[in-house]
Design an enzyme around this catalytic site. Structure first.
Site, mmCIF file in Angstrom:
data_model
loop_
_atom_site.group_PDB
_atom_site.id
_atom_site.type_symbol
_atom_site.label_atom_id
_atom_site.label_comp_id
_atom_site.label_asym_id
_atom_site.label_seq_id
_atom_site.Cartn_x
_atom_site.Cartn_y
_atom_site.Cartn_z
ATOM 1 N N ARG A 112 24.067 28.588 20.124
ATOM 2 C CA ARG A 112 23.090 29.627 19.778
ATOM 3 C C ARG A 112 23.465 30.905 20.520
ATOM 4 O O ARG A 112 23.958 30.859 21.650
ATOM 5 C CB ARG A 112 21.669 29.218 20.181
ATOM 6 C CG ARG A 112 20.992 28.305 19.189
ATOM 7 C CD ARG A 112 20.607 29.028 17.894
ATOM 8 N NE ARG A 112 19.948 28.147 16.949
ATOM 9 C CZ ARG A 112 20.572 27.490 15.968
ATOM 10 N NH1 ARG A 112 21.870 27.599 15.793
ATOM 11 N NH2 ARG A 112 19.880 26.727 15.133
ATOM 12 N N HIS A 161 27.672 33.306 11.917
ATOM 13 C CA HIS A 161 26.824 32.106 11.930
ATOM 14 C C HIS A 161 27.056 31.249 10.672
ATOM 15 O O HIS A 161 26.145 30.996 9.888
ATOM 16 C CB HIS A 161 25.339 32.479 12.050
ATOM 17 C CG HIS A 161 24.509 31.333 12.541
ATOM 18 N ND1 HIS A 161 23.450 31.488 13.392
ATOM 19 C CD2 HIS A 161 24.577 29.992 12.303
ATOM 20 C CE1 HIS A 161 22.903 30.307 13.656
ATOM 21 N NE2 HIS A 161 23.577 29.384 12.999
HETATM 22 P P1 NDP Z 1 21.990 17.327 19.736
HETATM 23 O O1 NDP Z 1 20.547 17.448 20.048
HETATM 24 O O2 NDP Z 1 22.476 16.096 19.066
HETATM 25 O O3 NDP Z 1 22.848 17.493 21.086
HETATM 26 C C1 NDP Z 1 22.527 18.432 22.062
HETATM 27 C C2 NDP Z 1 23.404 18.167 23.279
HETATM 28 O O4 NDP Z 1 23.140 19.192 24.252
HETATM 29 C C3 NDP Z 1 23.123 16.830 23.945
HETATM 30 O O5 NDP Z 1 24.309 16.251 24.408
HETATM 31 C C4 NDP Z 1 22.230 17.217 25.125
HETATM 32 O O6 NDP Z 1 22.332 16.360 26.241
HETATM 33 C C5 NDP Z 1 22.851 18.561 25.503
HETATM 34 N N1 NDP Z 1 21.899 19.343 26.280
HETATM 35 C C6 NDP Z 1 20.690 19.824 25.911
HETATM 36 N N2 NDP Z 1 20.097 20.481 26.930
HETATM 37 C C7 NDP Z 1 20.959 20.409 27.965
HETATM 38 C C8 NDP Z 1 20.919 20.868 29.292
HETATM 39 N N3 NDP Z 1 19.871 21.551 29.777
HETATM 40 N N4 NDP Z 1 21.973 20.604 30.093
HETATM 41 C C9 NDP Z 1 23.039 19.892 29.639
HETATM 42 N N5 NDP Z 1 23.141 19.426 28.365
HETATM 43 C C10 NDP Z 1 22.118 19.673 27.551
HETATM 44 O O7 NDP Z 1 22.368 18.617 18.898
HETATM 45 P P2 NDP Z 1 23.544 18.826 17.839
HETATM 46 O O8 NDP Z 1 24.815 18.344 18.431
HETATM 47 O O9 NDP Z 1 23.149 18.299 16.516
HETATM 48 O O10 NDP Z 1 23.542 20.433 17.708
HETATM 49 C C11 NDP Z 1 23.771 21.245 18.837
HETATM 50 C C12 NDP Z 1 23.395 22.679 18.534
HETATM 51 O O11 NDP Z 1 24.367 23.268 17.673
HETATM 52 C C13 NDP Z 1 22.083 22.892 17.777
HETATM 53 O O12 NDP Z 1 20.965 22.804 18.634
HETATM 54 C C14 NDP Z 1 22.264 24.284 17.203
HETATM 55 O O13 NDP Z 1 21.767 25.248 18.113
HETATM 56 C C15 NDP Z 1 23.779 24.423 17.078
HETATM 57 N N6 NDP Z 1 24.188 24.502 15.668
HETATM 58 C C16 NDP Z 1 24.862 25.622 15.244
HETATM 59 C C17 NDP Z 1 25.297 25.721 13.961
HETATM 60 C C18 NDP Z 1 26.105 26.890 13.507
HETATM 61 O O14 NDP Z 1 26.365 27.002 12.323
HETATM 62 N N7 NDP Z 1 26.548 27.740 14.408
HETATM 63 C C19 NDP Z 1 25.036 24.662 12.982
HETATM 64 C C20 NDP Z 1 24.362 23.521 13.534
HETATM 65 C C21 NDP Z 1 23.949 23.465 14.821
HETATM 66 P P3 NDP Z 1 21.861 14.822 26.145
HETATM 67 O O15 NDP Z 1 22.883 14.146 25.257
HETATM 68 O O16 NDP Z 1 21.967 14.397 27.544
HETATM 69 O O17 NDP Z 1 20.485 14.838 25.554
HETATM 70 C C1 OXD Z 2 21.687 24.972 12.473
HETATM 71 C C2 OXD Z 2 22.295 26.249 12.221
HETATM 72 O O1 OXD Z 2 21.004 24.816 13.470
HETATM 73 O O2 OXD Z 2 22.646 26.521 11.064
HETATM 74 O O3 OXD Z 2 21.884 24.038 11.657
HETATM 75 O O4 OXD Z 2 22.506 27.022 13.146
#
Ligand code: NDP
Ligand code: OXD
Length: 314
Positions: free
Chosen positions: A229, A277
């Site tokens: 993000r 994005h």
């Molecule tokens: P998940 O919820 O599956 O994974 C999130 C990961 O981040 C987990 O490993 C979690 O740790 C870790 N995490 C969260 N908070 C912290 C913290 N404070 N410190 C350390 N690690 C942390 O999400 P996804 O993998 O599905 O997606 C990740 C992000 O990608 C989304 O939230 C979105 O913002 C972004 N995204 C962007 C897109 C784009 O087109 N640019 C498209 C889709 C998503 P733990 O495993 O320990 O819970």
């Molecule tokens: C998502 C994104 O969160 O598009 O899927 O960023």
């Protein structure tokens, strides 16, 4: 049991068509802007819905967020207390992995420098480090991070990950929580970010963090790749880090303000790769069937695997 489609700025027609096709017409779908009785809506498929909209649906049973990140949805302080399910879909995961791998290889194979040379018609062969010599540090080892880590490892990159909780399934070094962050950064040449935006992660990609990255890598300086993000990053600090050499390059898909303002100096910086994005898109064909299958499971009383933990914020 009607579904309401509410995604600001998206054309509802292909979504209504995809829901119709995958439910064989058995699941009525309305979109914001059409006439509907709020009491008839039981499920909502949403992307950045107008704050207050979901609170106005008295019989809402579950919310399906049409993206993986729920930060925008959770910002609505009036959200009703029903399960929120976020998108987890092979289609979206594969697209994200493509983007991450594209950027990792782009920097490994010195494409920013070769593009500059091409503009000058300059034939000069640069050093070619092997992937195994590059220490990738992946922040966020969730659904998307795990797949990216897997493919990067198969390409030979030396991957470690940083997450919030222990990751017993991981087949690479894992660093957990804030205390482990300095050690994780100190072994990172290429920082790949797939974190959600939460109160804990907002602004984490700042000058202090960049200063902790490895300075002895084969890329001539650390590289930042962020598809998580935009509000994870402090853009002024990225620019300053690129000027001072704290960073050698960056690939950014997400920004503090989107669309990225035309006046942003990021646009023209020679060491920054920008995409708008699009790292992983949500398509109606890719997602509608999965949402309908989740609704069917929900109606059978089964728990759904991708429910958002509101307290953690992801
Ligand atoms: P998940 O919820 O599956 O994974 C999130 C990961 O981040 C987990 O490993 C979690 O740790 C870790 N995490 C969260 N908070 C912290 C913290 N404070 N410190 C350390 N690690 C942390 O999400 P996804 O993998 O599905 O997606 C990740 C992000 O990608 C989304 O939230 C979105 O913002 C972004 N995204 C962007 C897109 C784009 O087109 N640019 C498209 C889709 C998503 P733990 O495993 O320990 O819970
Ligand atoms: C998502 C994104 O969160 O598009 O899927 O960023």
């Amino acid at each position: 049991m009607t579904i309401l489609f509410a995604a600001e700025g998206w054309d509802p027609a292909p979504w209504i068509q995809a829901f119709g096709k995958h439910s064989e017409g058995r699941r009525p779908v309305k979109s914001v802007g059409q006439d509907f009785d709020p009491a008839s809506i039981h499920y909502a498929a949403v992307w950045k819905p107008r704050p207050g909209l979901l609170a106005s649906l008295p019989n809402l049973r579950a919310i399906f967020n049409l993206g993986a990140g729920v930060d925008a949805l959770l910002a609505d302080t009036t959200l009703p207390d029903v399960p929120i399910i976020r998108i987890v879909n092979p289609d979206l995961t594969v697209r994200m992995t493509e983007w991450i791998v594209l950027q990792a290889l782009f920097h490994l194979r010195q494409m920013p420098a070769y593009q500059a040379q091409q503009a000058r018609r300059e034939w000069r062969q640069l050093a070619q480090p092997a992937a195994r010599e590059v220490r990738v540090g992946l922040m966020g080892y969730g659904v998307l991070g795990r797949d990216s880590a897997d493919v990067l490892q198969r390409l030979g990159f030396n991957v470690a990950v940083w997450a919030r909780r222990p990751q017993p399934e991981a087949d690479c070094p894992v660093f957990i929580g804030k205390d482990a962050l300095p050690a994780f950064l100190a072994r990172t040449d290429m920082l790949v970010v797939l974190l959600p935006l939460t109160p804990d992660t907002r602004g984490i990609l700042d000058r202090r963090l960049f200063a902790g990255l490895a300075r002895d890598g084969v890329l001539g300086g650390p590289v930042l790749i962020n598809a998580g993000r935009g509000l994870l990053q402090v853009e002024a600090d990225i620019l300053a880090a690129l000027e001072s050499g704290l960073l050698a390059g960056a690939s950014l898909d997400v920004f503090e303000t989107e669309p990225l303002p035309v006046t942003s100096p990021l646009w023209t910086h020679p060491k920054i790769v920008i995409t708008p994005h699009v790292a992983a898109d949500s398509t109606p064909e890719g997602l509608a069937g999965g949402i309908l299958a989740d609704i069917a499971r929900f109606e059978r009383g089964e728990t759904l695997p991708n429910e958002v933990d509101r307290r953690a914020g992801y």
